[in-house]
Scaffold this motif. Structure first.
Motif, mmCIF file in Angstrom:
data_model
loop_
_atom_site.group_PDB
_atom_site.id
_atom_site.type_symbol
_atom_site.label_atom_id
_atom_site.label_comp_id
_atom_site.label_asym_id
_atom_site.label_seq_id
_atom_site.Cartn_x
_atom_site.Cartn_y
_atom_site.Cartn_z
ATOM 1 N N ARG A 1 15.984 83.424 28.917
ATOM 2 C CA ARG A 1 16.089 84.835 29.305
ATOM 3 C C ARG A 1 14.792 85.191 30.031
ATOM 4 N N PRO A 2 14.841 85.353 31.359
ATOM 5 C CA PRO A 2 13.607 85.627 32.117
ATOM 6 C C PRO A 2 12.931 86.923 31.681
ATOM 7 N N VAL A 3 11.617 86.837 31.501
ATOM 8 C CA VAL A 3 10.806 87.976 31.071
ATOM 9 C C VAL A 3 9.549 88.032 31.925
ATOM 10 N N GLU A 4 9.230 89.222 32.433
ATOM 11 C CA GLU A 4 7.974 89.436 33.157
ATOM 12 C C GLU A 4 6.899 89.781 32.129
ATOM 13 N N ASN A 5 5.834 89.011 32.084
ATOM 14 C CA ASN A 5 4.724 89.279 31.171
ATOM 15 C C ASN A 5 3.473 89.619 31.971
ATOM 16 N N ARG A 6 2.759 90.653 31.520
ATOM 17 C CA ARG A 6 1.526 91.066 32.195
ATOM 18 C C ARG A 6 0.397 90.077 31.937
ATOM 19 N N THR A 7 0.224 89.722 30.681
ATOM 20 C CA THR A 7 -0.825 88.786 30.293
ATOM 21 C C THR A 7 -0.297 87.363 30.477
ATOM 22 N N GLY A 8 -1.048 86.544 31.192
ATOM 23 C CA GLY A 8 -0.652 85.152 31.368
ATOM 24 C C GLY A 8 -0.719 84.400 30.052
ATOM 25 N N LEU A 9 0.073 83.353 29.934
ATOM 26 C CA LEU A 9 0.113 82.552 28.711
ATOM 27 C C LEU A 9 -0.102 81.088 29.053
ATOM 28 N N LEU A 10 -1.040 80.462 28.346
ATOM 29 C CA LEU A 10 -1.276 79.030 28.454
ATOM 30 C C LEU A 10 -0.925 78.412 27.109
ATOM 31 N N ILE A 11 0.070 77.536 27.110
ATOM 32 C CA ILE A 11 0.503 76.842 25.894
ATOM 33 C C ILE A 11 -0.049 75.425 25.975
ATOM 34 N N LEU A 12 -0.864 75.059 25.003
ATOM 35 C CA LEU A 12 -1.400 73.706 24.915
ATOM 36 C C LEU A 12 -0.642 73.000 23.802
ATOM 37 N N GLN A 13 0.167 72.024 24.193
ATOM 38 C CA GLN A 13 1.096 71.387 23.264
ATOM 39 C C GLN A 13 0.641 69.981 22.898
ATOM 40 N N HIS A 14 0.674 69.690 21.602
ATOM 41 C CA HIS A 14 0.378 68.338 21.137
ATOM 42 C C HIS A 14 1.474 67.407 21.649
ATOM 43 N N PRO A 15 1.132 66.193 22.085
ATOM 44 C CA PRO A 15 2.130 65.279 22.652
ATOM 45 C C PRO A 15 3.309 64.971 21.717
ATOM 46 N N LEU A 16 3.097 64.963 20.416
ATOM 47 C CA LEU A 16 4.193 64.650 19.499
ATOM 48 C C LEU A 16 5.208 65.785 19.371
ATOM 49 N N GLU A 17 4.898 66.951 19.928
ATOM 50 C CA GLU A 17 5.823 68.099 19.882
ATOM 51 C C GLU A 17 6.734 68.175 21.100
ATOM 52 N N LEU B 1 -0.437 93.070 23.207
ATOM 53 C CA LEU B 1 -1.381 93.134 24.322
ATOM 54 C C LEU B 1 -0.828 93.917 25.513
ATOM 55 N N ASP B 2 0.436 93.683 25.830
ATOM 56 C CA ASP B 2 1.035 94.271 27.027
ATOM 57 C C ASP B 2 1.702 95.614 26.774
ATOM 58 N N GLY B 3 2.014 95.915 25.510
ATOM 59 C CA GLY B 3 2.737 97.144 25.218
ATOM 60 C C GLY B 3 4.140 97.126 25.809
ATOM 61 N N THR B 4 4.734 95.949 25.886
ATOM 62 C CA THR B 4 6.045 95.759 26.505
ATOM 63 C C THR B 4 7.030 95.234 25.481
ATOM 64 N N ASP B 5 8.297 95.583 25.663
ATOM 65 C CA ASP B 5 9.360 95.067 24.798
ATOM 66 C C ASP B 5 9.745 93.669 25.262
ATOM 67 N N TYR B 6 9.706 92.735 24.381
ATOM 68 C CA TYR B 6 10.063 91.362 24.703
ATOM 69 C C TYR B 6 11.427 91.009 24.112
ATOM 70 N N GLY B 7 12.353 91.968 24.140
ATOM 71 C CA GLY B 7 13.704 91.779 23.603
ATOM 72 C C GLY B 7 14.411 90.535 24.117
ATOM 73 N N PRO B 8 14.383 90.266 25.429
ATOM 74 C CA PRO B 8 15.064 89.066 25.920
ATOM 75 C C PRO B 8 14.473 87.766 25.347
ATOM 76 N N LEU B 9 13.173 87.744 25.135
ATOM 77 C CA LEU B 9 12.545 86.563 24.550
ATOM 78 C C LEU B 9 12.984 86.389 23.100
ATOM 79 N N TRP B 10 13.076 87.509 22.370
ATOM 80 C CA TRP B 10 13.563 87.442 20.984
ATOM 81 C C TRP B 10 15.022 87.004 20.948
ATOM 82 N N ALA B 11 15.825 87.414 21.935
ATOM 83 C CA ALA B 11 17.230 86.984 22.003
ATOM 84 C C ALA B 11 17.303 85.470 22.213
ATOM 85 N N ALA B 12 16.434 84.932 23.062
ATOM 86 C CA ALA B 12 16.391 83.480 23.277
ATOM 87 C C ALA B 12 16.018 82.765 21.968
#
Length: 179
Positions: free
Chosen positions: A22-38, A153-164
């Motif tokens: 579910r596409p979501v526009e986020n104001r604050t950028g997100l960097l996810i650092l993932q362990h290789p086993l995940e 942080l953004d004061g935005t509803d992330y409903g579509p992300l919660w639906a995903a």
């Protein structure tokens, strides 16, 4: 021989996550650092998170030489040294994706991550991630933690992300009940 994988979500074609995105526009950028086993775990919420958020990046590894990517960033991670939540969103929010043991190792291996201002909740909300059992209340899935932090942080509803997220939880529950 390994099963064919979706080139977008990297899951086996039989469990492709792309229909949950579910596409979501986020104001604050997100960097996810993932362990290789995940990276190829069926329970992986980080890939779904990255696919949903317009301003997100997922990098896989244990060690990261990310000085430029971490400028103006804050680390979302529980424990001592948490800074007050800022009035203005940071340029980028960084989250670690892995088991708690793996994320502690990633933090230990990366001085630049340890040097970041750290955000955490004094009283985190209860996790809705029914797939893995948390040992402590602040142990949320990567998607839950990032979504809650971005909402704050953004004061935005992330409903579509919660639906995903709910769609993924329902799918994993159906799979568990079949097996």
């Amino acid at each position: 021989m390994s099963r064919p994988r979706c080139p977008r979500c990297l899951h086996p074609l039989s469990t492709c996550l792309c229909d949950l995105v579910r596409p979501v526009e986020n104001r604050t950028g997100l960097l996810i650092l993932q362990h290789p086993l995940e990276e190829h775990q069926a329970k992986n919420t980080a890939r779904l998170l990255q696919l949903c958020l317009a301003r997100s990046e997922l990098r896989v590894g244990e060690r990261f030489d990310e000085a430029a990517a971490l400028a103006g960033a804050v680390l979302l991670y529980p424990g001592e040294g948490g800074a007050p939540w800022p009035d203005e969103p940071p340029r980028r929010l960084v989250v670690l994706d892995g088991t708690w043991r793996k994320s502690r190792k990633m933090l230990a291996l990366n001085p630049a991550l340890r040097a970041l201002p750290r955000l955490s909740w004094a009283e985190p909300p209860a996790s809705r991630y029914a797939v893995r059992k948390a040992q402590k209340p602040e142990q949320l899935s990567t998607l839950e933690a990032a979504a809650l932090a971005l909402q704050q942080l953004d004061g935005t509803d992330y409903g579509p992300l919660w639906a995903a997220f709910e769609g993924l939880m329902a799918r994993l529950a159906r799979h568990r009940n079949r097996g």
